[in-house]
Design a protein around this motif. Sequence first.
Motif, short mmCIF file in Angstrom:
data_model
loop_
_atom_site.label_atom_id
_atom_site.label_comp_id
_atom_site.label_asym_id
_atom_site.label_seq_id
_atom_site.Cartn_x
_atom_site.Cartn_y
_atom_site.Cartn_z
N VAL A 1 -6.41 10.67 -21.36
CA VAL A 1 -6.34 11.40 -20.09
C VAL A 1 -5.03 12.20 -20.05
N GLN A 2 -5.14 13.48 -19.66
CA GLN A 2 -3.95 14.35 -19.67
C GLN A 2 -2.92 13.95 -18.62
N LYS A 3 -3.42 13.54 -17.45
CA LYS A 3 -2.50 13.14 -16.39
C LYS A 3 -3.21 12.21 -15.42
N LEU A 4 -2.50 11.21 -14.94
CA LEU A 4 -3.03 10.25 -13.97
C LEU A 4 -2.06 10.13 -12.82
N LEU A 5 -2.59 10.06 -11.60
CA LEU A 5 -1.78 9.79 -10.41
C LEU A 5 -2.23 8.48 -9.80
N PHE A 6 -1.31 7.53 -9.67
CA PHE A 6 -1.58 6.21 -9.11
C PHE A 6 -1.04 6.12 -7.69
N LEU A 7 -1.90 5.69 -6.77
CA LEU A 7 -1.49 5.51 -5.38
C LEU A 7 -0.94 4.11 -5.19
N ALA A 8 0.36 4.02 -5.01
CA ALA A 8 0.98 2.73 -4.68
C ALA A 8 1.01 2.61 -3.15
N SER A 9 2.07 2.02 -2.59
CA SER A 9 2.15 1.86 -1.14
C SER A 9 3.58 1.55 -0.77
N SER A 10 4.01 2.03 0.39
CA SER A 10 5.38 1.77 0.83
C SER A 10 5.61 0.30 1.15
N CYS A 11 4.54 -0.47 1.31
CA CYS A 11 4.72 -1.89 1.64
C CYS A 11 5.23 -2.69 0.45
N ILE A 12 5.38 -2.07 -0.70
CA ILE A 12 5.89 -2.81 -1.86
C ILE A 12 7.42 -2.79 -1.92
N TYR A 13 8.04 -2.10 -0.96
CA TYR A 13 9.50 -2.14 -0.90
C TYR A 13 9.97 -3.46 -0.29
N PRO A 14 11.22 -3.87 -0.56
CA PRO A 14 11.75 -5.11 0.04
C PRO A 14 11.67 -5.09 1.56
N THR B 1 3.79 -11.77 4.22
CA THR B 1 2.38 -11.67 4.59
C THR B 1 1.56 -10.78 3.65
N ASN B 2 2.22 -9.82 2.98
CA ASN B 2 1.45 -8.96 2.06
C ASN B 2 2.03 -8.99 0.64
N GLU B 3 2.72 -10.08 0.30
CA GLU B 3 3.34 -10.18 -1.02
C GLU B 3 2.35 -10.03 -2.18
N PRO B 4 1.17 -10.65 -2.15
CA PRO B 4 0.25 -10.49 -3.28
C PRO B 4 -0.16 -9.04 -3.53
N TYR B 5 -0.48 -8.31 -2.46
CA TYR B 5 -0.83 -6.90 -2.59
C TYR B 5 0.35 -6.11 -3.14
N ALA B 6 1.54 -6.39 -2.62
CA ALA B 6 2.73 -5.67 -3.06
C ALA B 6 3.01 -5.91 -4.54
N ILE B 7 2.87 -7.14 -4.97
CA ILE B 7 3.13 -7.46 -6.39
C ILE B 7 2.14 -6.72 -7.29
N ALA B 8 0.89 -6.67 -6.87
CA ALA B 8 -0.11 -5.94 -7.65
C ALA B 8 0.26 -4.46 -7.76
N LYS B 9 0.64 -3.86 -6.65
CA LYS B 9 0.97 -2.44 -6.65
C LYS B 9 2.25 -2.15 -7.45
N ILE B 10 3.22 -3.06 -7.38
CA ILE B 10 4.41 -2.90 -8.21
C ILE B 10 4.02 -2.90 -9.68
N ALA B 11 3.11 -3.78 -10.06
CA ALA B 11 2.64 -3.82 -11.45
C ALA B 11 2.02 -2.48 -11.85
N GLY B 12 1.27 -1.85 -10.94
CA GLY B 12 0.68 -0.55 -11.24
C GLY B 12 1.72 0.53 -11.45
N VAL B 13 2.74 0.54 -10.60
CA VAL B 13 3.84 1.50 -10.75
C VAL B 13 4.51 1.32 -12.11
N LYS B 14 4.78 0.05 -12.46
CA LYS B 14 5.46 -0.24 -13.72
C LYS B 14 4.57 0.03 -14.93
N MET B 15 3.25 -0.12 -14.78
CA MET B 15 2.35 0.25 -15.87
C MET B 15 2.47 1.74 -16.16
#
Length: 307
Positions: free
Chosen positions: A100-113, A133-147
Motif C-alpha cells: 500500500v502506497q500510503k495508510l492513514l490510521f485514526l487514533a484518538s485523543s483519549c490515548i493521552y495521559p 475507565t478507557n485504558e484498554p481502548y487507549a492501549i490498543a490505539k497506542i499500539a496502532g500509532v506505534k505500528m
Amino acid sequence: MDKSAKIYIAGHKGMVGSAIVRQLQERGYTNLVLKTSTELDLRVQAQVQSFFEAEKPEYVFLAAAKVGGIEANNTYRAEFLYDNLMIQTNVIHQSYIHGVQKLLFLASSCIYPKFAPQPIKETSLLTGTLEETNEPYAIAKIAGVKMCENYNRQYGCNFISVMPTNLYGPNDNYDLESAHVLPALLRKFHEAKLKGDASVGAWGTGEPKREFLHVDDLAKACLHLMNTYEGNVSVNIGTGKDISIKELALLIKEIVGFTGEINWKTAKPDGTPRKLLDVSLIHSLGWEHKIELEEGIRRVYRETFLN
C-alpha cells in the motif's frame, strides 16, 4: 492521491468512515473499496489477507474500530482491547505486505495521559498514566500509532496516524448504553421534550471540559494530511477550543428546546478532567476547522431528529 487511485476505507459505515467516503466522493475520487463487517471481519487475519490479495488497494484509511462512551469502555474492557488490536494489526500488516502506497490510521485523543498538560501536545503521548475507565481502548490505539511509526522505520512504509478530538456528526451512535456524551445528551433532551418530562439525567458533575469537532471537518483534515503529510508524529486534529460538559448540556438543551431541569448524577464517573488538543502542528500544515460547535450541533439535530 490520483482521482482514479484504488482507495480502501475500513469502517465506511461508521461516523468517521462515512464522512471520509462523502468527502472523497465530493472531490471526485471514483475507485473506492467498501466492505461491511459482515462481508469482511477485520478481526480475522485470514479474511484480511485474502481481501488485500484480491483487491490490492493503493491507499487505506483505517477508520474501523470498536468505540463507545465511558460506560461501554469500562464494561467491555476485554472486547475494546482485543477487537481494536486485531482490526488495526491485521490491516496495517497486510497494507505493508501488499505494498500500500500510503495508510492513514485514526487514533484518538483519549490515548493521552489523564493529567497531560493542557493543551495537549503530540509529544505528551506515553508520558503519564492513562484514564482508567478507557485504558484498554487507549492501549490498543497506542499500539496502532506505534505500528505505523515502526513499520515506517523498519520497512520504509508511508503510514501516518492522526489524533482526533471528540467527534460528532452524521451517523453518530445514539444508543444510550454506548454513546458518547454529545449524542447521548441530544437524544435524552429530544426524547424528554417529546414526552414532556420534567428533568433529564446527566452523568457526573458536569465540570470536566471537552473539545468537540464535527466529523466533516475531520474528514477534510484526513484528506489534507493524506495528500500532504509524511512523518512519524501522530497529528492532533481538533478546534483548539473546549467547553465544560455542563455548558454543553445547557447549549444542547437550548437547541432542542427542552424546558425542564438537568439532574446531575454526581456518583457517576467524570472521566478525564480536561482534554484540549494543541492544534498548532496541523495549523502549520495548512488546515483549520470550519464548523463551530453551536452551528454543528444545530445541523446534526436538524438532520438526525427533525427530518
